[in-house]
Design an enzyme around this catalytic site. Structure first.
Site, short mmCIF file in Angstrom:
data_model
loop_
_atom_site.label_atom_id
_atom_site.label_comp_id
_atom_site.label_asym_id
_atom_site.label_seq_id
_atom_site.Cartn_x
_atom_site.Cartn_y
_atom_site.Cartn_z
N SER A 151 0.83 -1.21 0.00
CA SER A 151 0.00 0.00 0.00
C SER A 151 0.86 1.26 0.00
O SER A 151 1.95 1.28 0.59
CB SER A 151 -0.88 -0.01 1.25
OG SER A 151 -1.44 1.27 1.48
N TYR B 1 -1.88 5.62 -4.57
CA TYR B 1 -2.89 6.67 -4.50
C TYR B 1 -2.32 7.86 -5.25
O TYR B 1 -1.12 8.13 -5.18
CB TYR B 1 -3.17 7.06 -3.04
CG TYR B 1 -4.09 6.11 -2.31
CD1 TYR B 1 -5.38 5.85 -2.78
CD2 TYR B 1 -3.70 5.49 -1.13
CE1 TYR B 1 -6.24 4.99 -2.11
CE2 TYR B 1 -4.55 4.63 -0.45
CZ TYR B 1 -5.82 4.38 -0.94
OH TYR B 1 -6.66 3.54 -0.28
N THR C 299 -5.65 2.65 -7.20
CA THR C 299 -6.93 2.52 -6.51
C THR C 299 -7.84 3.67 -6.93
O THR C 299 -7.50 4.84 -6.75
CB THR C 299 -6.70 2.53 -4.98
OG1 THR C 299 -5.86 1.42 -4.68
CG2 THR C 299 -8.00 2.41 -4.21
N LYS D 257 -7.86 -0.75 -9.61
CA LYS D 257 -8.51 -1.45 -8.49
C LYS D 257 -9.72 -0.66 -8.02
O LYS D 257 -9.59 0.52 -7.66
CB LYS D 257 -7.52 -1.60 -7.34
CG LYS D 257 -8.10 -2.15 -6.05
CD LYS D 257 -7.00 -2.44 -5.05
CE LYS D 257 -7.51 -3.01 -3.75
NZ LYS D 257 -8.08 -2.01 -2.86
C1 LIG Z 1 -7.21 -2.15 7.14
C2 LIG Z 1 -7.38 -2.01 5.66
C3 LIG Z 1 -6.60 -1.08 4.98
C4 LIG Z 1 -6.72 -0.96 3.60
N1 LIG Z 1 -5.89 -0.10 2.95
C5 LIG Z 1 -5.94 -0.02 1.60
C6 LIG Z 1 -5.03 0.80 0.91
O1 LIG Z 1 -4.17 1.45 1.49
N2 LIG Z 1 -5.13 0.85 -0.45
C7 LIG Z 1 -6.08 0.12 -1.13
O2 LIG Z 1 -6.12 0.18 -2.36
N3 LIG Z 1 -6.94 -0.68 -0.49
C8 LIG Z 1 -6.89 -0.78 0.86
N4 LIG Z 1 -7.75 -1.63 1.51
C9 LIG Z 1 -8.67 -2.48 0.72
C10 LIG Z 1 -8.02 -3.82 0.38
O3 LIG Z 1 -7.03 -3.67 -0.61
C11 LIG Z 1 -9.02 -4.83 -0.18
O4 LIG Z 1 -9.74 -4.24 -1.23
C12 LIG Z 1 -10.00 -5.37 0.87
O5 LIG Z 1 -9.40 -5.48 2.12
C13 LIG Z 1 -10.50 -6.73 0.42
O6 LIG Z 1 -11.45 -7.21 1.29
P1 LIG Z 1 -11.15 -8.27 2.46
O7 LIG Z 1 -10.50 -7.52 3.56
O8 LIG Z 1 -12.53 -8.73 2.81
O9 LIG Z 1 -10.29 -9.37 1.89
C14 LIG Z 1 -7.67 -1.75 2.89
C15 LIG Z 1 -8.45 -2.67 3.58
C16 LIG Z 1 -8.31 -2.81 4.96
C17 LIG Z 1 -9.15 -3.83 5.68
#
Ligand SMILES: Cc1cc2nc3c(=O)[nH]c(=O)nc-3n(C[C@H](O)[C@H](O)[C@H](O)COP(=O)(O)O)c2cc1C
Length: 363
Positions: free
Chosen positions: A106, A128, A154, A231
């Site tokens: 990330s 981002y 994203t 994404k």
């Molecule tokens: C704590 C947390 C932080 C996240 N941070 C980002 C991020 O920095 N960038 C991003 O594109 N998605 C982020 N996501 C989304 C994840 O990439 C992903 O789409 C999502 O967690 C998938 O669902 P799941 O947790 O049910 O597997 C984050 C999700 C969580 C739970």
């Protein structure tokens, strides 16, 4: 390993993580409808197994954007692994390397792009896009020079979703953690200094470009030779535009239910998007995948691979590098078992024929 399934692991992780940080990881937007639907939608899909198909050793190898992977599981980009373990993303990257898994780092990691790359795992970088284009370009250059193999842009977070648990908790990074890739740019990014509302929300407002359009994707493509994956696609018409933009792949995602609440669950969005993509470019999906059979269903409905978000953080909190390896091995083993039980020899041959059709399914 002292758990049998990911729900048990989540309970163990909860004991290891500071409560406001656990809430940050667990939470979804608003009423958390999409968060829950992501998981529930998989449970409603029924499998139609084939018999006597002689598959003692199912093949799970795939190739995505020219990269060989031994199974279709990728570590999703999630922010702030330091909340779960002091080795943060360094531990996650090492677990990725040791299990031959691709990791997406990330932008909001607690470990720098360069440090995470020391693991020699197959790394992709989630980007981002900042209001200040210089910062965006600098991140791209760092990812390129540290041998990252793709950029994941994203596109579902022009602003931060309303996460009520974080607002109530006044969630902020503890003082010992920082957004490692951005420290030289902004004292502001020291989220620990902010106490008002959710400081992450403030960060998004101040730093990230909330007026992105398809033109920005063209601009990004002109700035890098790395493959670009988008994404956050949920609408078939956006899948069409992604094809027109000539990106290298797309990820069907609703950000784990953390952005627009009541947005469609990802597995329900997948078939309509798969129809448009028609195998022209890799199609990935994330959100709510908690069983090997969920991976099987996603691939049968048109995905080439899946990304796993929260369970990786739970593994990291439970037992560091080994905890993440346990999660990946658990999903890989269950996927193989499901393939054997459904009668599939090779993951690349899976089709929707093993899914029971329902009247309201958009296949
Ligand atoms: C704590 C947390 C932080 C996240 N941070 C980002 C991020 O920095 N960038 C991003 O594109 N998605 C982020 N996501 C989304 C994840 O990439 C992903 O789409 C999502 O967690 C998938 O669902 P799941 O947790 O049910 O597997 C984050 C999700 C969580 C739970």
């Amino acid at each position: 390993m002292n758990w049998l399934n990911l729900s048990e692991l989540e309970n163990l992780a909860k004991k290891q993580i500071e409560p406001t940080a656990f809430d940050y990881i667990a939470s979804g937007a608003n009423d958390e409808i999409t968060l829950n639907n992501n998981v529930e939608a998989y449970k409603k899909i029924q499998l139609l197994p084939r018999r006597l198909s002689s598959n003692a050793n199912p093949i799970t190898k795939i190739n995505i954007i020219g990269q060989d992977m031994s199974y279709p599981i990728i570590i999703a980009p999630t922010a702030f692994h330091g909340l779960a373990n002091k080795k943060a993303e360094n531990a996650t990257a090492q677990a990725a390397q040791q299990t031959d898994t691709t990791m997406v780092l990330s932008t909001l990691s607690n470990t720098t792009i360069e440090d995470a790359a020391q693991s020699n795992a197959n790394m992709w970088f989630q980007l981002y896009i900042f209001k200040d284009k210089k910062i965006t370009l600098e991140l791209i250059k760092k990812a390129e020079s540290s041998n990252y193999k793709a950029l994941v842009i994203t596109i579902d977070a022009p602003i931060l979703g309303k996460r009520e648990r974080d607002i109530r908790n006044e969630f902020h990074l503890p003082n010992h953690l920082s957004i490692a890739n951005l420290t030289e740019h902004m004292q502001e990014a020291e989220l620990g200094q902010r106490k008002s509302a959710s400081s992450l929300e403030q960060f998004f407002k101040e730093q990230l470009d909330n007026s992105l359009s398809w033109k920005d994707i063209d601009w990004l493509s002109s700035q890098t030779k790395l493959p670009i994956l988008l994404k956050g696609i949920l609408h078939p018409d956006d899948a069409k535009l992604a094809l027109q933009a000539k990106v290298s792949g797309i990820i069907v995602s609703n950000h784990g239910g953390r952005q627009l609440d009541t947005a469609i669950s990802t597995i329900e969005a997948l078939p309509g998007i798969a129809k448009i993509i028609n195998k022209e470019i890799p199609l990935l999906i994330d959100g709510g995948i908690r069983r090997g059979s969920d991976i099987l269903k996603a691939i049968a409905l048109g995905a080439d691979a899946v990304l796993i978000g929260r369970p990786i953080i739970w593994g990291l909190a439970d037992d560091g590098i080994n905890g993440i390896k346990d999660v990946i091995n658990f999903l890989r083993d269950e996927l193989k078992q499901s393939m054997q039980l459904v009668g599939c020899k090779n993951i690349n041959d899976l089709t929707a024929e093993i899914i029971r059709k329902t009247t309201n399914q958009d296949t």
